[in-house]
Motif scaffolding. Sequence first.
Motif: not given
Length: 440
Positions: A196-197, A222, A331, A344, A346
């Motif tokens: 994943i990123d 998060n 994330e 994740g 942002k």
Amino acid sequence: MKHIILEGREAREKLKKGIDRVARLVGSTLGPYGRNVLIEWLNKWPLLTNDGVRIARKIEVGDEVEDLAALSLVNAAHRTNDAVGDGTSTSIVISQKVIEEGFNRLNDGDDILKLNKINAMDLKREVDETCQEVIEKLEKSAHPVETLEDLRNVAYTSSENKKIADVVATMLHKLGKEGFIVIEDTFMNEFSYEIIDGIHFSGKLAAKFMDEEDRHKVEWVNVPVLVTGYEIGDLLEFLRPTASKEDSIFNDLMRSGEKKVVIIAPEFKAVALINFAKWWMGGLKVLCVKSKSLITDQFQDISVYTGARMIDQNRGDKLHDIKLSDLGRAEKIVVGMDKSAIMGGKGNKEEVNGRIAALKGQLGQEEDGMFQKKLERRISALSCGIGIIKVGSESDVEKSYIRYKVEDTVQATKAAMMEGIVKGGGLALKEIADELPDKN
């Protein structure tokens, strides 16, 4: 308080008892016919493992002096585990044999004329010199690990499981030796993986304000992220001079409903950590990630990825001027003992891609080999992503067993990619031992 004073042969024999007990138990797990050990785990399900370091650190001999000796072997296994993630049982067995031979030499010296008494420091010097010679010979005999099949063979040797070996080899073949892999638990009876990123960097926990599992790793989801080049010395630096003493970025976070924040900085002083612990108890959990080896440009890489504004003292930024809009977000963040990963982020994707392109441009112009490698690592960290391996099973005991196997296999395979491999089963060491002169 009880004081135990031992010296000479009496002390050596007492220490050797503790060493031998640990080595016997851990040695039983070694090799293709090695046994597993079931360990009591306080307030958790039992731990099933054949990993030397996990077994050794749970051993309590029962005698204070013997326990001290046992701890010395645990330390040797820990250092091995930190370096390569595997071979911990071997390091304990070899350490025990070296200590046994050394004690035998010293005991022989006690039995002969004092003029010929063996000097313990001379003996240690011989051991150190021989150890260095063995390391050099191992390095010369090492074969590089490059192909996917090579990686599978190394991973299978470590994991003793074809499926684990295939997954770890495939992921590291895609991510490279600098790649970062996270192992996650799942309630499903499955074993799967994905890339994943994400971005990874050299960062570790500056302090632990909570009870963590044996893996010494924190995972948060998060969360807002503050990135700064400042060494955090005192929380007074965050207080706004024109407002009340309660006015700071931390109060802003609590007023906005945030309960956690991650701070990534080069260093955290003890007084700051004490105050962060008070914030923790007050309702705002602060995760302090220390990244002393990073340069300013690497902090900016993290800022771009998370969407944070880098708080840079070289630019004249002040900690007390930080606003909520200066924080980035992720994330998920995983912080370990020496490596960390953010997933994740942002940040603006175009800015991230632009930074990768700029780094590739620098790489094309850079002539210094050392700086080329640093640029390659930064490009890899920003562009290659993070590997996720999900581990599930029908029982918690089996799941923990598989998870530890995967963790060790990842570390061992990455070490092989960096340093190569030698003949297994102790054959490489035997061949070198046959070449060394007899110093008895």
